[in-house]
Design a protein around this motif. Sequence first.
Motif, mmCIF file in Angstrom:
data_model
loop_
_atom_site.group_PDB
_atom_site.id
_atom_site.type_symbol
_atom_site.label_atom_id
_atom_site.label_comp_id
_atom_site.label_asym_id
_atom_site.label_seq_id
_atom_site.Cartn_x
_atom_site.Cartn_y
_atom_site.Cartn_z
ATOM 1 N N ALA A 21 73.427 -103.439 8.216
ATOM 2 C CA ALA A 21 73.544 -102.003 7.952
ATOM 3 C C ALA A 21 72.264 -101.274 8.353
ATOM 4 N N ARG A 22 71.116 -101.869 8.063
ATOM 5 C CA ARG A 22 69.826 -101.258 8.407
ATOM 6 C C ARG A 22 69.720 -101.004 9.901
ATOM 7 N N ARG A 23 70.275 -101.908 10.684
ATOM 8 C CA ARG A 23 70.222 -101.763 12.148
ATOM 9 C C ARG A 23 71.420 -101.025 12.720
ATOM 10 N N GLY A 24 72.396 -100.707 11.868
ATOM 11 C CA GLY A 24 73.578 -99.972 12.326
ATOM 12 C C GLY A 24 74.454 -100.778 13.273
ATOM 13 N N LEU A 25 74.562 -102.072 13.017
ATOM 14 C CA LEU A 25 75.346 -102.945 13.895
ATOM 15 C C LEU A 25 76.724 -103.222 13.314
ATOM 16 N N SER A 26 77.722 -103.197 14.172
ATOM 17 C CA SER A 26 79.059 -103.630 13.763
ATOM 18 C C SER A 26 79.093 -105.156 13.772
ATOM 19 N N LEU A 27 80.108 -105.739 13.145
ATOM 20 C CA LEU A 27 80.272 -107.190 13.192
ATOM 21 C C LEU A 27 80.438 -107.661 14.638
ATOM 22 N N SER A 28 81.165 -106.872 15.417
ATOM 23 C CA SER A 28 81.387 -107.239 16.820
ATOM 24 C C SER A 28 80.073 -107.279 17.596
ATOM 25 N N LYS A 29 79.216 -106.273 17.389
ATOM 26 C CA LYS A 29 77.936 -106.220 18.098
ATOM 27 C C LYS A 29 77.027 -107.362 17.652
ATOM 28 N N LEU A 30 76.978 -107.639 16.335
ATOM 29 C CA LEU A 30 76.157 -108.743 15.852
ATOM 30 C C LEU A 30 76.687 -110.077 16.373
ATOM 31 N N SER A 31 77.998 -110.196 16.476
ATOM 32 C CA SER A 31 78.602 -111.410 17.039
ATOM 33 C C SER A 31 78.149 -111.606 18.485
ATOM 34 N N GLN A 32 78.122 -110.522 19.229
ATOM 35 C CA GLN A 32 77.687 -110.571 20.631
ATOM 36 C C GLN A 32 76.204 -110.955 20.733
ATOM 37 N N LEU A 33 75.366 -110.366 19.884
ATOM 38 C CA LEU A 33 73.927 -110.634 19.930
ATOM 39 C C LEU A 33 73.568 -112.045 19.458
ATOM 40 N N SER A 34 74.289 -112.526 18.449
ATOM 41 C CA SER A 34 73.940 -113.810 17.835
ATOM 42 C C SER A 34 74.698 -114.989 18.416
ATOM 43 N N LYS A 35 75.773 -114.702 19.177
ATOM 44 C CA LYS A 35 76.656 -115.758 19.719
ATOM 45 C C LYS A 35 77.369 -116.501 18.591
ATOM 46 N N ILE A 36 77.592 -115.812 17.477
ATOM 47 C CA ILE A 36 78.334 -116.357 16.342
ATOM 48 C C ILE A 36 79.646 -115.580 16.264
ATOM 49 N N GLY A 37 80.750 -116.286 16.100
ATOM 50 C CA GLY A 37 82.056 -115.645 16.055
ATOM 51 C C GLY A 37 82.161 -114.580 14.979
ATOM 52 N N LYS A 38 82.938 -113.536 15.276
ATOM 53 C CA LYS A 38 83.110 -112.427 14.331
ATOM 54 C C LYS A 38 83.729 -112.913 13.018
#
Length: 198
Positions: A21-38
Amino acid sequence: MKSPSSSIRDILAANLKRERARRGLSLSKLSQLSKIGKATLSQLESATGNPTIETVFSLSRALEVPISDLMDAQYPSAVTVVRAAETEVLSGEGVDLRALNRIESGGVIMEVYDQQVRAGCEQHSLGHAGTEHTVVQSGTLVAEVDGRRVELGPGDYIAFDGWLPHSYAAPEGTVRSVLVLHYRSARSEHQEPPNPPH
């Protein structure tokens, strides 16, 4: 005493939600950045997933935060005593980590871990925030950092930029070591490798 796995899940869930939330990331965006499935991220945020070292380090890298910001390994006290039997273990493909302390001073964050590399196992990391320091306590540790292989014995020390791909292996038996990760509190995008000891 709390179950280690449920406590780790609950702590990570709350901290992951806060940092995302602090970074304003959606689950989809964090999944893309971390390479961890949504779906896996959703389970972690609802405290139903099973976090591993690989997962936590990938999230640290993607969110550009210290590991302890996700694992909340703080023990505020004038005297800190951490009992082995009461400390939660975070496991990966070849390593078990126990968070011992988080120290903040002079614009630097330091995390101290008891690290055990299991006999015959290897732990790989694509890289993560911070500078990594390891002091071998017992056993023979084989470290590989950005293609350079080094064998370390009891009392030996290695330090490197955590962003570099690296691995630890224990080909001859279990290795016990102390792992220290340090970060600039400014959370810069890339941190310089440490100066060699004099």
